[in-house]
Design an enzyme around this catalytic site. Structure first.
Site: not given
Length: 583
Positions: A309-312, A354
């Site tokens: 989920g960390h790109h959403a 990132y």
């Protein structure tokens, strides 16, 4: 929206064999094509029980019933057998293309004959994850006055139903299967308290994401499931060419509608009939694990979830991420009303990529400290986003984004374990102790531990991840949320190392030692330099802090020297006076 079966796209599959890791959807002026899974299992998702609890309630049974688990086993076995049958040209462990279908992967060294050991049994996995009989453990522990000593663990086979038929796609259901099998074989899973998984509520998702994003993903998955079921019933007698022609003219939407969809769903996102369900499960599971840890019902927690989920971001599903699991969990923890003040949450993202979605969401928020350790290169997603140390947050959130960015393209040296250890000692821990978080949520991606193309060990060992976990535990309770990491063997070993530390074991020393690389130390110094004025604990070790300290020391020495000289002059004058006075 038009859907195409991947079975008819042989040319697209050949592109994957040449090393294409992510498939971008085809877009024309009036249509959007998403490559989706078309196996029979994918359209059969209506029978699962859904819950809408917004807080963690151990006594509430939100795990599938025995009948549903039995059906889930059948669907998963069918899907995995189909996947293995169609992906024999790729290594099961790392998804690298095989050369001449040899048994040994030239990229990671995995033997195809070891696949059963790597993946384990789906039936055993479901039995292990059936947490309905273990709710009483956590309920009993949370009602005691003594500190909770158990570690909560949560995962769910239903997240495996999110699958694409695109060959070679690395974010695949086997990631969960391999981790669960490995933790079970090492007897670590049996030492944890298993938690049931549930889908995130609409309120929990809307606390982080826009209504347009939530609605678009739910609608896309539902429409694809409906169309696939209809095609299976009405197009069974068609040939493959006829099916392709039939699908090519189905559900073509207006350009204005497509534009609204594209604003929230990146064209490269692969959406299937079970994608929305899996994404909601991942977010809801992250919430319950984080809440259990933040409220003291568990000493630590692990959520083995997918999709990541960390790109959403607030209004964009991208980079294989649909809902930002750690962000949803962080906001849910802060929304609890059991304490007078809003909890302070620290998010540590050690994924090689990132987490720009997480950074954007909390860009102006001073109640969430986001620390990211990542590599900067055009070969890594997201290459079109500013991932440098200069990104520090805005407004009231200025200084609450701390980037330790390894600029590997500008340096001949590779990032080492010593770089990560030093970054924790000199940046992460000082900032954490200054911030004083109530809970730490880790975006635990293990891409930096993957085997390189020569077959040698990469920069980070499982011991390095264990050390980082150990250091964070000295600051606040920790909840680990799985993000990336597509080498099944390495990801499983790294998760094992982290879980051992959470269970109380002492971490081993990283084999790479504490030696920093030039690129690593430069990144650490840059971070301390920029954040020295924002976090006083970092300033003494920054370049400006060092120069100022030297200047102050020289100034102090000059003052001291001047005072000594004046005393000596007074003594000399007194001696001369005494001599002139005579006996």
């Amino acid at each position: 929206m038009m859907t195409l079966r991947i079975g008819t796209l042989r040319t697209c599959c050949q592109l994957s064999r040449l090393g294409m890791r992510y498939c971008k959807s085809l877009r024309t002026k009036s249509q959007l094509i998403h490559v989706v899974a078309t196996d029979e299992y994918a359209a059969e998702t209506e029978g699962y029980e859904e819950t809408s609890t917004s807080t963690y309630e151990p006594e509430h049974d939100c795990h599938p019933s025995a009948d549903v688990l039995h059906e889930l086993n059948r669907l998963l076995v069918h899907s995995c057998s189909e996947s293995i049958m169609h992906s024999s040209s790729f290594c099961t462990n790392c998804m690298a293309p095989k050369v001449h279908s040899v048994d040994l992967c030239s990229y990671c060294g995995h033997l195809a004959s070891d696949d059963p050991k790597l993946l384990g049994s789906l039936q055993s996995m479901n039995m292990l994850l059936d947490a309905s009989s273990q709710h009483a453990q956590l309920t009993s522990a949370s009602s005691q006055d003594t500190a909770v000593t158990r570690v909560v663990f949560a995962s769910d086979s239903r997240m495996m139903l999110h699958r694409t038929s695109l060959l070679g796609y690395p974010e695949r259901p086997e990631r969960l299967q391999a981790i669960i099998a490995h933790l079970s074989n090492t007897q670590l899973l049996q030492q944890c308290t298993l938690m049931p998984c549930r889908e995130a509520t609409e309120g929990e998702l809307l606390a982080i994401h826009s209504p347009e994003l939530v609605s678009a993903l739910n609608s896309a998955s539902a429409s694809i499931a409906s169309e696939l079921k209809r095609d299976q019933n009405g197009s069974a007698s068609l040939t493959e060419d006829q099916k392709m022609c039939h699908e090519s003219h189905a559900h073509i939407q207006e350009a204005t509608e497509l534009d609204s969809v594209l604003r929230v769903l990146d064209p490269s996102m692969l959406i299937g009939p079970s994608t929305a369900t899996a994404a909601r499960l991942a977010a809801g599971t992250a919430v319950d694990v984080a809440v259990a840890v933040a409220t003291g019902r568990a000493r630590a927690g692990v959520a083995v979830i997918r999709p990541p989920g960390h790109h959403a971001s607030y209004n964009r599903a991208q980079g294989g991420c649909y809902f930002n699991n750690v962000a949803v969990a962080a906001r849910a923890v802060q929304s609890l009303e059991d304490v007078p003040e809003k909890r302070r949450v620290m998010i540590v993202d050690w994924d090689v990529h990132y987490g720009h979605g997480t950074q954007e969401i909390f860009d102006e928020d001073d109640s969430v400290l986001y620390v990211s350790l990542h590599k900067r290169t055009e070969l890594l997603y997201p290459s079109d986003v500013n991932t440098s140390v200069e990104v520090v947050g805005q407004g009231s959130g200025q200084g609450f984004t701390v980037n330790i960015a390894w600029d590997v393209e500008r340096s001949s040296s590779n990032v080492t374990e010593g770089d990560y250890m030093s970054s924790f000692l000199h940046v992460v821990l000082p900032a954490a102790h200054s911030f004083q978080p109530d809970v730490i949520i880790v975006s635990a991606g293990f891409g930096s531990a993957e085997i390189n193309i020569a077959g040698a060990s990469s920069a980070l060992s499982p011991a390095c991840y264990a050390q980082m976990t150990h250091m964070l535990l000295g600051v606040a309770p920790v909840a680990l949320m799985l993000e990336g990491g597509f080498n099944l063997f390495e990801t499983s070993r790294c998760m094992e190392a982290c879980l051992r530390v959470l269970l109380g074991e002492r971490p081993p020393q990283p084999p790479g030692g504490m030696t920093e690389s030039s690129a690593g130390w430069a990144a650490i110094m840059n971070t301390m330099q920029i954040h020295g004025s924002m976090w006083p604990a970092l300033r003494p070790l920054s370049w400006n802090g060092w120069l100022d300290a030297v200047k102050e020391e020289k100034k102090a020495q000059n003052v001291e020297g001047s005072e000594e000289e004046s005393v000596e002059d007074e003594e000399d004058a007194q001696d001369e006076c005494d001599q002139s006075a005579g006996p």
